[in-house]
Design a protein around this motif. Structure first.
Motif, PDB file in Angstrom:
ATOM      1  N   VAL A 103       0.854  -1.186   0.000  1.00 14.62           N
ATOM      2  CA  VAL A 103       0.000   0.000   0.000  1.00 14.62           C
ATOM      3  C   VAL A 103       0.887   1.232   0.000  1.00 14.62           C
ATOM      4  CG1 VAL A 103      -1.830   1.266   1.191  1.00 14.62           C
ATOM      5  CG2 VAL A 103      -1.774  -1.246   1.282  1.00 14.62           C
ATOM      6  N   ALA A 104       0.799   2.034  -1.048  1.00 14.00           N
ATOM      7  CA  ALA A 104       1.555   3.278  -1.136  1.00 14.00           C
ATOM      8  C   ALA A 104       0.694   4.426  -0.614  1.00 14.00           C
ATOM      9  CB  ALA A 104       1.977   3.551  -2.578  1.00 14.00           C
ATOM     10  N   SER A 105       1.333   5.334   0.087  1.00 11.99           N
ATOM     11  CA  SER A 105       0.580   6.458   0.637  1.00 11.99           C
ATOM     12  C   SER A 105       1.504   7.631   0.900  1.00 11.99           C
ATOM     13  CB  SER A 105      -0.120   6.063   1.939  1.00 11.99           C
ATOM     14  OG  SER A 105      -0.777   7.183   2.531  1.00 11.99           O
ATOM     15  N   MET A 106       0.962   8.834   0.761  1.00 12.44           N
ATOM     16  CA  MET A 106       1.661  10.018   1.248  1.00 12.44           C
ATOM     17  C   MET A 106       1.765   9.926   2.764  1.00 12.44           C
ATOM     18  SD  MET A 106      -1.529  12.526   0.335  1.00 12.44           S
ATOM     19  CE  MET A 106      -1.834  11.612  -1.198  1.00 12.44           C
ATOM     20  N   ASP A 134       6.228   4.609   0.886  1.00  7.33           N
ATOM     21  CA  ASP A 134       6.164   6.069   0.945  1.00  7.33           C
ATOM     22  C   ASP A 134       6.049   6.623  -0.474  1.00  7.33           C
ATOM     23  OD1 ASP A 134       6.408   8.758   1.365  1.00  7.33           O
ATOM     24  OD2 ASP A 134       8.297   8.653   2.455  1.00  7.33           O
ATOM     25  N   SER A 135       4.855   7.061  -0.856  1.00  8.73           N
ATOM     26  CA  SER A 135       4.680   7.573  -2.209  1.00  8.73           C
ATOM     27  C   SER A 135       5.308   8.950  -2.378  1.00  8.73           C
ATOM     28  CB  SER A 135       3.194   7.628  -2.577  1.00  8.73           C
ATOM     29  OG  SER A 135       2.476   8.512  -1.723  1.00  8.73           O
ATOM     30  N   VAL A 154      -3.065   5.541  -1.665  1.00  4.10           N
ATOM     31  CA  VAL A 154      -3.836   6.746  -1.361  1.00  4.10           C
ATOM     32  C   VAL A 154      -3.305   7.841  -2.276  1.00  4.10           C
ATOM     33  CG1 VAL A 154      -4.440   8.454   0.385  1.00  4.10           C
ATOM     34  CG2 VAL A 154      -4.169   6.054   1.034  1.00  4.10           C
ATOM     35  N   ILE A 155      -4.193   8.389  -3.104  1.00  2.46           N
ATOM     36  CA  ILE A 155      -3.754   9.347  -4.122  1.00  2.46           C
ATOM     37  C   ILE A 155      -4.707  10.543  -4.149  1.00  2.46           C
ATOM     38  CG2 ILE A 155      -2.850   7.460  -5.552  1.00  2.46           C
ATOM     39  CD1 ILE A 155      -5.260   8.030  -7.444  1.00  2.46           C
ATOM     40  N   LEU A 156      -4.362  11.539  -4.962  1.00  4.94           N
ATOM     41  CA  LEU A 156      -5.270  12.641  -5.261  1.00  4.94           C
ATOM     42  C   LEU A 156      -6.191  12.166  -6.375  1.00  4.94           C
ATOM     43  CD1 LEU A 156      -2.753  15.632  -5.199  1.00  4.94           C
ATOM     44  CD2 LEU A 156      -4.223  14.784  -3.364  1.00  4.94           C
ATOM     45  N   ALA A 157      -7.482  12.140  -6.092  1.00  2.14           N
ATOM     46  CA  ALA A 157      -8.435  11.485  -6.986  1.00  2.14           C
ATOM     47  C   ALA A 157      -8.489  12.119  -8.370  1.00  2.14           C
ATOM     48  CB  ALA A 157      -9.824  11.498  -6.355  1.00  2.14           C
ATOM     49  N   ASP A 158      -8.239  13.421  -8.471  1.00  8.50           N
ATOM     50  CA  ASP A 158      -8.370  14.079  -9.766  1.00  8.50           C
ATOM     51  C   ASP A 158      -7.138  13.912 -10.647  1.00  8.50           C
ATOM     52  OD1 ASP A 158      -6.739  15.636  -8.210  1.00  8.50           O
ATOM     53  OD2 ASP A 158      -7.879  17.494  -8.444  1.00  8.50           O
ATOM     54  N   GLU A 159      -6.159  13.136 -10.186  1.00 11.07           N
ATOM     55  CA  GLU A 159      -4.947  12.933 -10.980  1.00 11.07           C
ATOM     56  C   GLU A 159      -4.854  11.533 -11.582  1.00 11.07           C
ATOM     57  OE1 GLU A 159      -1.563  14.014  -8.630  1.00 11.07           O
ATOM     58  OE2 GLU A 159      -2.032  16.164  -8.703  1.00 11.07           O
TER      59      GLU A 159
END
Length: 318
Positions: A103-106, A134-135, A154-159
């Motif tokens: 699982v990658a995440s900021m 660590d993204s 976990v990402i920014l959905a609009d990207e």
């Protein structure tokens, strides 16, 4: 009738190519995966013979894919992943899941959003090892999912409209200033007048904040770019300027600072992302459900803006 089907590469050969390309060299890959360098060289050589052209080339900076190798790597990763997914698909959530989930995440989301879900998921599926990546340091969560380096991110959905997204609570941006400023409402004029300290211009937060201000006609007096959030907050605390930062990145708010709502709301849309064809795998589906079921309860905005409250500490990451 003669069978003219060309020979197919083996999974071992594809894994060898991926290992060397990711490690940047045969010796580095051999050390990382605990295999002999000669076995990796032999596997890649056989794969190149099947392809009819070199797939890797040595440079002063390490071993890198050729143009053909880069194209092959995309399919090699998909083939190796599909082979593993064939067994993952046979698992049953009620029958006990096993394996490793990446699982990658900021960092901010990994600190404040994921720990409750990690604890619940571990209790229910103890044979699954969840590896957090660590993204922020790895080039982003969406590319990690697309390349197969991460199963979820976990990402920014609009990207990343191409990925299967499970929306998470939006992360509100807040104005941060020295506590001596007080807690009266923030104005657009104030945002334009004070020196503004932001992350580097290639950062998505920088672009989102500048777009927000430009849309409201805010002309900035001065902008400084600083890479580390902790350094930005320290500079604000010493009176060198103000900043605008996502709530999750602020927690816990350092002493001597105040965090307040912007004149008009701004948030970054967060989501848990997976490849569409992998989102239904039992282990990925189970972890997604755990995250969505254990999200922190969002705080209700106060009638009068006040300092950012400090939340109850989340369970530590192990």
């Amino acid at each position: 009738m003669t069978d003219r089907t060309p020979p197919a590469p083996s999974l071992a050969q594809l894994r060898a190519l991926i290992a060397v390309a990711d490690a940047g060299g045969f010796g580095e890959a051999a050390a990382e995966y605990g295999v002999s360098q000669s076995s990796l060289s032999e596997a890649v050589a056989k794969l190149e013979a099947l392809a009819g052209r070199p797939l890797l080339r040595r440079t002063p900076g390490g071993t890198v894919p050729t143009e053909a190798g880069a194209r092959v790597l995309t399919h090699a990763r998909a083939a190796v992943q599909a082979a593993a997914d064939a067994l993952l698909a046979a698992q049953e959530e009620n029958g006990g899941l096993s394996g490793t989930l990446r699982v990658a995440s900021m960092r901010s989301a990994a600190t404040h959003l994921l720990p409750p879900a990690l604890a619940a998921f571990r209790a229910r599926h103890p044979r699954v090892t969840v590896a957090l990546l660590d993204s922020d340091a790895g080039g982003g969560g969406a590319p990690a999912v697309r390349s197969g380096r991460a199963d979820l991110a976990v990402i920014l959905a609009d990207e990343a409209p191409d990925l299967r997204l499970s929306p998470l609570p939006p992360d509100e941006y807040l104005f941060v200033a020295p506590a001596a400023r007080g807690t009266h409402p923030v104005t657009l004029a104030e945002l334009g007048a004070a020196p503004l300290i932001l992350p580097p211009h290639l950062d998505s937060c920088y672009r989102r904040i500048r777009t927000y201000l430009a849309a409201r006609g805010v002309s900035l007096t001065a902008v400084s770019e600083v890479e580390q959030d902790s350094v930005i907050l320290s500079m604000v605390g010493h009176g060198l300027g103000v900043t605008v930062m996502p709530r999750l990145a602020l927690l816990p708010l350092p002493p001597g600072l105040v965090a307040l709502p912007l004149p008009e709301p701004l948030a970054r849309p967060l989501a848990l992302a997976a490849l569409p064809h992998r989102a239904g795998l039992p282990v990925i589906r189970a972890f997604t459900q755990a995250v969505l079921s254990h999200l922190p309860v969002p705080e209700l905005p106060a009638k009068e803006p006040g300092p950012l409250p400090v939340p109850v500490s989340a369970p530590p990451l192990n």
